[in-house]
Motif scaffolding. Structure first.
Motif, PDB file in Angstrom:
ATOM      1  N   ALA A  76      -0.801  -0.436   9.712  1.00 49.55           N
ATOM      2  CA  ALA A  76      -1.376  -1.076  10.890  1.00 49.55           C
ATOM      3  C   ALA A  76      -0.462  -0.910  12.100  1.00 49.55           C
ATOM      4  O   ALA A  76      -0.923  -0.849  13.242  1.00 49.55           O
ATOM      5  CB  ALA A  76      -1.611  -2.570  10.601  1.00 49.55           C
ATOM      6  N   ALA A  77       0.837  -0.828  11.851  1.00 51.54           N
ATOM      7  CA  ALA A  77       1.789  -0.690  12.949  1.00 51.54           C
ATOM      8  C   ALA A  77       1.938   0.763  13.387  1.00 51.54           C
ATOM      9  O   ALA A  77       2.622   1.045  14.362  1.00 51.54           O
ATOM     10  CB  ALA A  77       3.151  -1.253  12.537  1.00 51.54           C
ATOM     11  N   GLY A  78       1.298   1.671  12.652  1.00 52.23           N
ATOM     12  CA  GLY A  78       1.360   3.073  13.055  1.00 52.23           C
ATOM     13  C   GLY A  78       2.593   3.813  12.569  1.00 52.23           C
ATOM     14  O   GLY A  78       2.940   4.852  13.113  1.00 52.23           O
ATOM     15  N   LEU A  79       3.252   3.285  11.556  1.00 53.16           N
ATOM     16  CA  LEU A  79       4.416   3.979  11.018  1.00 53.16           C
ATOM     17  C   LEU A  79       4.046   4.864   9.838  1.00 53.16           C
ATOM     18  O   LEU A  79       4.676   5.886   9.590  1.00 53.16           O
ATOM     19  CB  LEU A  79       5.476   2.956  10.582  1.00 53.16           C
ATOM     20  N   LEU A  80       3.020   4.462   9.111  1.00 50.34           N
ATOM     21  CA  LEU A  80       2.521   5.268   7.999  1.00 50.34           C
ATOM     22  C   LEU A  80       1.073   5.661   8.274  1.00 50.34           C
ATOM     23  O   LEU A  80       0.345   4.937   8.957  1.00 50.34           O
ATOM     24  CB  LEU A  80       2.590   4.468   6.682  1.00 50.34           C
ATOM     25  N   ARG A  81       0.685   6.802   7.723  1.00 52.24           N
ATOM     26  CA  ARG A  81      -0.710   7.208   7.808  1.00 52.24           C
ATOM     27  C   ARG A  81      -1.254   7.242   6.396  1.00 52.24           C
ATOM     28  O   ARG A  81      -0.686   7.909   5.529  1.00 52.24           O
ATOM     29  CB  ARG A  81      -0.834   8.592   8.464  1.00 52.24           C
ATOM     30  N   SER A  82      -2.325   6.504   6.174  1.00 49.75           N
ATOM     31  CA  SER A  82      -2.872   6.385   4.823  1.00 49.75           C
ATOM     32  C   SER A  82      -4.153   7.195   4.702  1.00 49.75           C
ATOM     33  O   SER A  82      -4.964   7.230   5.614  1.00 49.75           O
ATOM     34  CB  SER A  82      -3.146   4.916   4.497  1.00 49.75           C
ATOM     35  N   THR A  83      -4.294   7.834   3.570  1.00 52.71           N
ATOM     36  CA  THR A  83      -5.505   8.595   3.278  1.00 52.71           C
ATOM     37  C   THR A  83      -6.155   7.980   2.045  1.00 52.71           C
ATOM     38  O   THR A  83      -5.533   7.899   0.989  1.00 52.71           O
ATOM     39  CB  THR A  83      -5.178  10.072   2.996  1.00 52.71           C
ATOM     40  N   ARG A  84      -7.359   7.522   2.201  1.00 50.06           N
ATOM     41  CA  ARG A  84      -8.017   6.820   1.102  1.00 50.06           C
ATOM     42  C   ARG A  84      -8.805   7.776   0.213  1.00 50.06           C
ATOM     43  O   ARG A  84      -8.995   8.941   0.533  1.00 50.06           O
ATOM     44  CB  ARG A  84      -8.932   5.742   1.675  1.00 50.06           C
ATOM     45  N   GLY A  85      -9.252   7.233  -0.881  1.00 56.53           N
ATOM     46  CA  GLY A  85     -10.042   8.009  -1.813  1.00 56.53           C
ATOM     47  C   GLY A  85      -9.202   8.690  -2.867  1.00 56.53           C
ATOM     48  O   GLY A  85      -7.977   8.640  -2.833  1.00 56.53           O
ATOM     49  N   ALA A  86      -9.868   9.321  -3.790  1.00 51.52           N
ATOM     50  CA  ALA A  86      -9.162   9.997  -4.872  1.00 51.52           C
ATOM     51  C   ALA A  86      -8.296  11.106  -4.314  1.00 51.52           C
ATOM     52  O   ALA A  86      -8.706  11.843  -3.417  1.00 51.52           O
ATOM     53  CB  ALA A  86     -10.176  10.570  -5.868  1.00 51.52           C
ATOM     54  N   GLY A  87      -7.085  11.176  -4.802  1.00 52.33           N
ATOM     55  CA  GLY A  87      -6.158  12.191  -4.311  1.00 52.33           C
ATOM     56  C   GLY A  87      -5.556  11.863  -2.974  1.00 52.33           C
ATOM     57  O   GLY A  87      -4.833  12.665  -2.385  1.00 52.33           O
ATOM     58  N   GLY A  88      -5.848  10.649  -2.486  1.00 48.47           N
ATOM     59  CA  GLY A  88      -5.285  10.227  -1.198  1.00 48.47           C
ATOM     60  C   GLY A  88      -3.826   9.853  -1.337  1.00 48.47           C
ATOM     61  O   GLY A  88      -3.162  10.183  -2.320  1.00 48.47           O
ATOM     62  N   GLY A  89      -3.332   9.135  -0.362  1.00 50.29           N
ATOM     63  CA  GLY A  89      -1.938   8.729  -0.425  1.00 50.29           C
ATOM     64  C   GLY A  89      -1.394   8.354   0.932  1.00 50.29           C
ATOM     65  O   GLY A  89      -2.140   8.004   1.849  1.00 50.29           O
ATOM     66  N   LEU A  90      -0.071   8.420   1.030  1.00 52.11           N
ATOM     67  CA  LEU A  90       0.608   7.991   2.251  1.00 52.11           C
ATOM     68  C   LEU A  90       1.507   9.103   2.764  1.00 52.11           C
ATOM     69  O   LEU A  90       2.009   9.911   1.991  1.00 52.11           O
ATOM     70  CB  LEU A  90       1.471   6.756   1.970  1.00 52.11           C
ATOM     71  N   GLN A  91       1.739   9.071   4.086  1.00 50.57           N
ATOM     72  CA  GLN A  91       2.751   9.960   4.657  1.00 50.57           C
ATOM     73  C   GLN A  91       3.238   9.331   5.947  1.00 50.57           C
ATOM     74  O   GLN A  91       2.550   8.516   6.558  1.00 50.57           O
ATOM     75  CB  GLN A  91       2.177  11.350   4.905  1.00 50.57           C
ATOM     76  N   LEU A  92       4.403   9.730   6.353  1.00 56.08           N
ATOM     77  CA  LEU A  92       4.971   9.196   7.583  1.00 56.08           C
ATOM     78  C   LEU A  92       4.122   9.640   8.773  1.00 56.08           C
ATOM     79  O   LEU A  92       3.729  10.795   8.865  1.00 56.08           O
ATOM     80  CB  LEU A  92       6.413   9.689   7.763  1.00 56.08           C
TER      81      LEU A  92
END
Lengths: 136, 136
Positions: free
Chosen positions: B51-67
């Motif tokens: 929410a603060a814009g430090l991480l970018r989240s990708t939802r769904g199968a095979g998703g994940g996080l990145q800076l």
DNA sequence: ATCAATCGGACCGATTTGGTCCGATTAAGC
DNA sequence: GCTTAATCGGACCAAATCGGTCCGATTGAT
């Protein structure tokens, strides 16, 4: 990342007490009247401040409070530590083991930040705070 | 005068996430495994960090996080503010009226201390934390 | 279209904080 | 020397915040 209200109040109360330094003693009730804080709260504060050696209390009728040291020798850091205990941003600064101890690469950095904060607080003596709104 | 545990955890979690930066995405579960923190706690953290814009989240199968930004452009101050809100030692720094407003000679000094602390936190980028125990 | 894996938000218990009160102690006055 | 009055000191209680757990909503691959 916020100072507790008690610590904030303590700084204001000590500032008020420093104004009575020349006139000798003051009392918890007087400080409460000047600061607008509840009397019991001020009593709680002076207890801690006395235990920390910042105030000297005289009991009995006609007793009161006075600064244990010259105002110039009392800093905001002293007051905060008297009320909140040692300044330690994280538990590991005080020696407690964090649960990620084995590869905690963050740990070595906290003492640096901790001292920076403490230094900022220790740089402000009570005499500087007593000057009413000169630097506003 | 202590940082909340969540903020401390968030710094550790972000530090772990930065190690996956080159390798692309990671997940909350993976971060939890690496840091030793409970999975739900890490989930709570990534929510706020996203929410603060430090991480970018990708939802769904095979998703994940990145800076969301390069590690060099993320500081400890950013992480702390993402989890705890704005860095403000006292309520009056944020604009709230203290109850001794009329003659509060202490008030003008808090922003100075506040910026000193914030500066100390903003001086540490994530890249510096990632170097495992080099400066110990 | 189904399924699986992920994030996002809501609920609950525990600890700390802040506020209030009463008792112990002490010095002055008679 | 005793009473009285005013003070500090510590104990008790309510409230807010913090930390932890769980389940539902959303999304991409199959």
């Amino acid at each position: 990342m916020r100072l507790s209200n008690l610590a904030d109040y303590a700084v204001v109360a000590m500032c008020a007490a420093s104004r009575h330094c020349g006139g000798g003693k003051t009392s918890a009730a007087e400080l409460a009247a000047e600061t607008g804080l509840p009397v019991p709260t001020v009593q709680k504060l002076v207890s801690k401040l006395s235990a920390a050696g910042l105030l000297r209390s005289t009991r009995g009728a006609g007793g009161g409070l006075q600064l244990a040291r010259p105002a110039a020798a009392i800093t905001v850091a002293d007051i905060v530590e008297a009320v909140e205990g040692p300044i330690a941003l994280t538990a590991c600064v005080e020696g407690a083991d964090c649960l990620v101890e084995h590869d905690c690469s963050v740990k070595p950095h906290w003492p640096v930040v901790n001292e920076a904060l403490r230094g900022a607080l220790a740089a402000i003596p009570l005499t500087q705070l007593a000057r009413t709104r000169e630097i506003a």
